[in-house]
Design an enzyme around this catalytic site. Structure first.
Site, mmCIF file in Angstrom:
data_model
loop_
_atom_site.group_PDB
_atom_site.id
_atom_site.type_symbol
_atom_site.label_atom_id
_atom_site.label_comp_id
_atom_site.label_asym_id
_atom_site.label_seq_id
_atom_site.Cartn_x
_atom_site.Cartn_y
_atom_site.Cartn_z
ATOM 1 N N GLU A 78 0.718 -1.014 0.086
ATOM 2 C CA GLU A 78 0.037 -0.136 -0.213
ATOM 3 C C GLU A 78 0.666 1.181 0.034
ATOM 4 O O GLU A 78 1.679 1.456 0.980
ATOM 5 C CB GLU A 78 -0.829 0.197 1.242
ATOM 6 C CG GLU A 78 -1.466 1.265 1.210
ATOM 7 C CD GLU A 78 -2.724 1.585 0.409
ATOM 8 O OE1 GLU A 78 -2.777 2.765 -0.201
ATOM 9 O OE2 GLU A 78 -3.539 0.515 -0.136
ATOM 10 N N THR A 84 -6.018 1.868 -5.360
ATOM 11 C CA THR A 84 -5.703 0.538 -5.091
ATOM 12 C C THR A 84 -6.417 -0.620 -5.964
ATOM 13 O O THR A 84 -5.512 -1.578 -6.474
ATOM 14 C CB THR A 84 -5.919 0.299 -3.836
ATOM 15 O OG1 THR A 84 -5.175 1.142 -2.854
ATOM 16 C CG2 THR A 84 -5.619 -1.195 -3.513
ATOM 17 N N HIS A 124 -1.462 2.931 4.489
ATOM 18 C CA HIS A 124 -2.506 3.655 3.799
ATOM 19 C C HIS A 124 -2.624 5.088 4.534
ATOM 20 O O HIS A 124 -2.451 5.424 5.585
ATOM 21 C CB HIS A 124 -3.818 2.967 3.919
ATOM 22 C CG HIS A 124 -4.987 3.471 3.053
ATOM 23 N ND1 HIS A 124 -5.633 4.611 3.014
ATOM 24 C CD2 HIS A 124 -5.560 2.721 2.055
ATOM 25 C CE1 HIS A 124 -6.367 4.620 2.065
ATOM 26 N NE2 HIS A 124 -6.464 3.305 1.490
ATOM 27 N N ASP A 164 1.483 -0.186 -4.983
ATOM 28 C CA ASP A 164 0.437 -0.071 -5.891
ATOM 29 C C ASP A 164 0.101 1.513 -6.339
ATOM 30 O O ASP A 164 -0.437 1.374 -7.256
ATOM 31 C CB ASP A 164 -0.943 -0.390 -4.958
ATOM 32 C CG ASP A 164 -1.313 0.494 -3.882
ATOM 33 O OD1 ASP A 164 -0.314 1.194 -3.507
ATOM 34 O OD2 ASP A 164 -2.406 0.455 -3.208
ATOM 35 N N HIS A 165 0.452 2.452 -5.625
ATOM 36 C CA HIS A 165 0.443 3.793 -6.156
ATOM 37 C C HIS A 165 0.995 4.702 -5.151
ATOM 38 O O HIS A 165 1.681 4.233 -4.130
ATOM 39 C CB HIS A 165 -1.045 4.124 -6.195
ATOM 40 C CG HIS A 165 -1.974 4.229 -5.152
ATOM 41 N ND1 HIS A 165 -1.649 4.805 -3.912
ATOM 42 C CD2 HIS A 165 -2.866 3.119 -4.691
ATOM 43 C CE1 HIS A 165 -2.430 4.511 -2.972
ATOM 44 N NE2 HIS A 165 -3.173 3.591 -3.427
#
Length: 658
Positions: free
Chosen positions: A94, A138, A257, A316-317
């Site tokens: 994450e 995500t 996150h 993921d990003h």
């Protein structure tokens, strides 16, 4: 007339028109001042050869192409089948960006375990790898990795296309005897995962319901709290030991996150005072995620799963928004240079295959769509009987990563070149530079790459919108049959009723929305054009109030399917009109495919308009007498609808409106 000629002859006829126009402009026998100004535009002359190449090239006689069959040419390498019959474990970290791996924090390692993996004899590390998400963040990273397609920019792919047919990595591995499983310690309903995962080919989804949370207060995001990565990994390995082998385990972490809450007793990085903010919290969270990843590897070893697994790890990003000026300033201070789009989009990607001697750092550019063919190559899969956009990064000579988020469609990174499509829609205004030296480059040298990047994004969206995989793979239709299915019943509307709206008058917007829907319900061939001083704001207002979705973007809790169906039908029948070509992509991102451009010489020269229409293919050009006279000789050669407005109606017209 050209309309009655065979297609191949029409292409030659059209090219000759273009050639005649350009030759007349070059010779300029009448000494026209406008033509003199136009021929000074380097773009027209520079792309004369491009036009010839386009019109005379041998092309498939179809309205789209199927991207498949390239994998079979990418298998010739020493690592083909090196992980055959091993378990495949993919870990999605994450919000972990490449800058946290590449840089320490004033002498303190942020990701020491990932560094140890990079140096491990059994690891291949990709230092030029990028996330390729859409509106689903995500979930779109998951989608790109498992399907080698790029998610939708309109809304999150897992909701829009849950009824589509897919054949990605889970289905392919099932055909090769794998059990396929997802592990994520959050709610099944979030991102619509419980409904989409079976369609993607996963046998089992281990969600929040299957985990015992250690209830660490504040960890992760404000509304995504509870189980830590540490507890999540431990229980995930326990579930993996019960699976038949070989298995595919797709593992989605959570603790890092946004907004990066981490209790003080878990923080190990000593922050400087200026970083006691979201940037400091992010660095602490990534450091914690790295420590938990080390625990995951220990658990795999202790439970006998490590040696017979192929383990892929990627971010993921992004976690730190470049658009936030305060964040950008703090990150730039930490890095000692400007925080670039390259930094924003780059994420780590590692391939770890225990017991092998494969250590290497691969620097060609790649993205999440490349993971599917790369994993298939290592697992020894002979063919990919599906549609995909990515390439095998372990045999590719050059890399390519297209984008649609944060940079406009058409932007890309090609190994060491970063191409940022201009936000005004004018190609020649784009910014191109070396990611290593920062040196500015000439956009004209990367025109073909720009077209390639744009096509990849649009092709993926086309596949999703029309469920092309179902037609091509499940129904086994030929390309000709698919074209007939998709395009055979499209309306050829002759006029568009027009409405002028203002974001300051929301009551009128709502009235028009209701009126247009009533007319569409009564006559499916009805279409309407919508004007506004701020067309993006008007379309956003309609989406926010009439889409049937509840909850904030990114955390949608439910969708009223009946209301949403009406909204989607409305979008199909609306032609937004904009006088800013740079807004076309943004309007398309909002889900409106039929954009009409109203050009003016103040914004677009004739040469720029020609290039823009050729590449972007708007649904139409809205002309008045003045603009028709200026642009007419250019537009007559383009296969694009031309409109004039009269009495609240947009009517199709020839070039000149008198």
């Amino acid at each position: 007339m050209p309309g009655s000629l065979p297609r191949s002859i029409k292409k030659i006829y059209t090219f000759l028109i273009v050639l005649l126009i350009i030759l007349l402009m070059i010779e300029n026998p009448a000494g026209n001042a406008f033509v003199t100004a136009l021929t000074s535009q380097e773009f027209v002359l520079a792309h004369l050869k491009d036009a010839a190449d386009y019109f005379f090239a041998e092309r498939e006689e179809t309205s789209y192409r199927l991207v498949s069959g390239t994998y079979e040419d990418e298998k010739d390498g020493p690592l083909f089948g090196a992980a055959k019959d091993r378990n495949l474990i993919i870990v999605q970290l994450e919000s972990v960006q490449g800058i946290t791996v590449e840089n320490d924090y004033y002498g303190q390692e942020i990701t020491p375990f990932i560094h140890s993996l990079i140096n491990d004899p059994s690891t291949i590390y990709f230092d030029n790898f990028y996330h390729e998400i859409g509106a689903g963040n995500t979930s779109d990273a998951e989608f790109a990795v498992n399907n080698s397609l790029i998610g939708s920019i309109e809304s999150y792919t897992y909701q829009l296309y849950e009824d589509n047919y897919f054949k990605g990595l889970p289905w392919i591995l099932k055909e090769h005897g794998y059990s396929t499983n997802v592990f994520h310690g959050y709610k099944k309903s979030f991102w619509n995962r419980e409904n989409i995962y079976p369609a993607l080919g996963f046998d089992r989804y281990y969600s929040e319901e299957d985990y015992v949370s250690d209830n660490i207060e504040g960890i992760g995001a404000g509304n995504i709290v509870g189980i830590s990565d540490s507890a999540f990994y431990e229980q995930t390995v326990s579930y993996m030991t019960e699976l038949p082998q070989p298995f595919y385990g797709f593992v989605i972490t959570l603790s890092s996150h946004n907004p990066f809450g981490l209790p003080e007793y878990l923080q190990e990085i000593e922050l400087k005072p200026q970083d006691e903010n979201i940037v400091g919290r992010y660095i602490q969270s990534v450091n914690y995620a790295d420590r938990c990843l080390a625990e995951f590897f220990d658990e795999l070893k202790e439970n006998g799963l490590y040696d017979n697994s192929l383990i892929l790890i990627y971010g993921d990003h992004f976690g730190l928004a470049r658009a936030d000026e305060s964040v950008r300033a703090v990150v730039s201070g930490w890095l000692g240079r400007d925080y670039t789009y390259d930094d924003l989009l780059r994420v780590p990607f590692l391939i770890h295959m225990p017991g092998t001697d494969i250590n290497e750092t691969v620097s060609i550019s790649g993205g999440q769509i490349d993971i599917l063919p790369t994993a298939a190559y290592l697992l020894g899969i002979e063919e990919l009987d599906t549609l995909y956009l990515g390439q095998n990064l372990l045999t590719a000579e050059n890399g390519f990563a297209p984008f649609q988020m944060h940079m406009l469609k058409g932007s890309f990174i090609k190994d060491d070149v970063v191409f940022e499509m201009s936000r005004d829609g004018v190609f020649e205004n784009s910014v191109v530079y070396s990611r290593k030296t920062g040196a500015k480059l000439n956009p004209a040298d990367y025109y073909d790459d720009y077209l390639r990047a744009k096509e990849m994004i649009e092709l993926s969206q086309f596949y999703l919108e029309n469920d092309v995989l179902a037609l091509a793979l499940r129904d086994e239709k030929t390309e000709s049959q698919i074209n007939t299915t998709i395009f055979g019943n499209k309306s050829t509307e002759k006029y568009l009723e027009s409405y002028s709206l203002s974001i300051d008058n929301t009551a009128e917007i709502e009235t028009v929305y209701d009126a247009v829907n009533r007319k569409i319900a009564a006559d499916d061939s009805y279409y309407a054009a919508v004007y506004a001083d701020d067309i993006i704001a008007v379309l956003d207002y309609i989406g926010e109030n009439f889409s049937g979705k509840s909850g904030k973007k990114g955390t949608i809790l439910s969708v009223d399917e009946s209301v949403n169906s009406e909204f989607l039908r409305f979008r199909e029948h609306i032609y937004p009109v904009t006088d800013d070509a740079g807004e076309m992509t943004k309007i398309e991102y909002a889900g409106y495919d039929n954009v009409v451009i109203k050009p003016s010489l103040e914004n677009l020269s004739p040469a720029q308009l020609y290039e823009f229409v050729s590449v972007n293919k708007p649904a139409g050009i809205l002309l008045d007498k003045d603009t028709a006279q200026v642009y007419g000789s250019i537009l007559c050669a383009l296969d694009c609808a031309k409109y004039k407005e009269a009495g609240g109606i947009l009517k199709k017209c020839r070039i000149y409106t008198n």
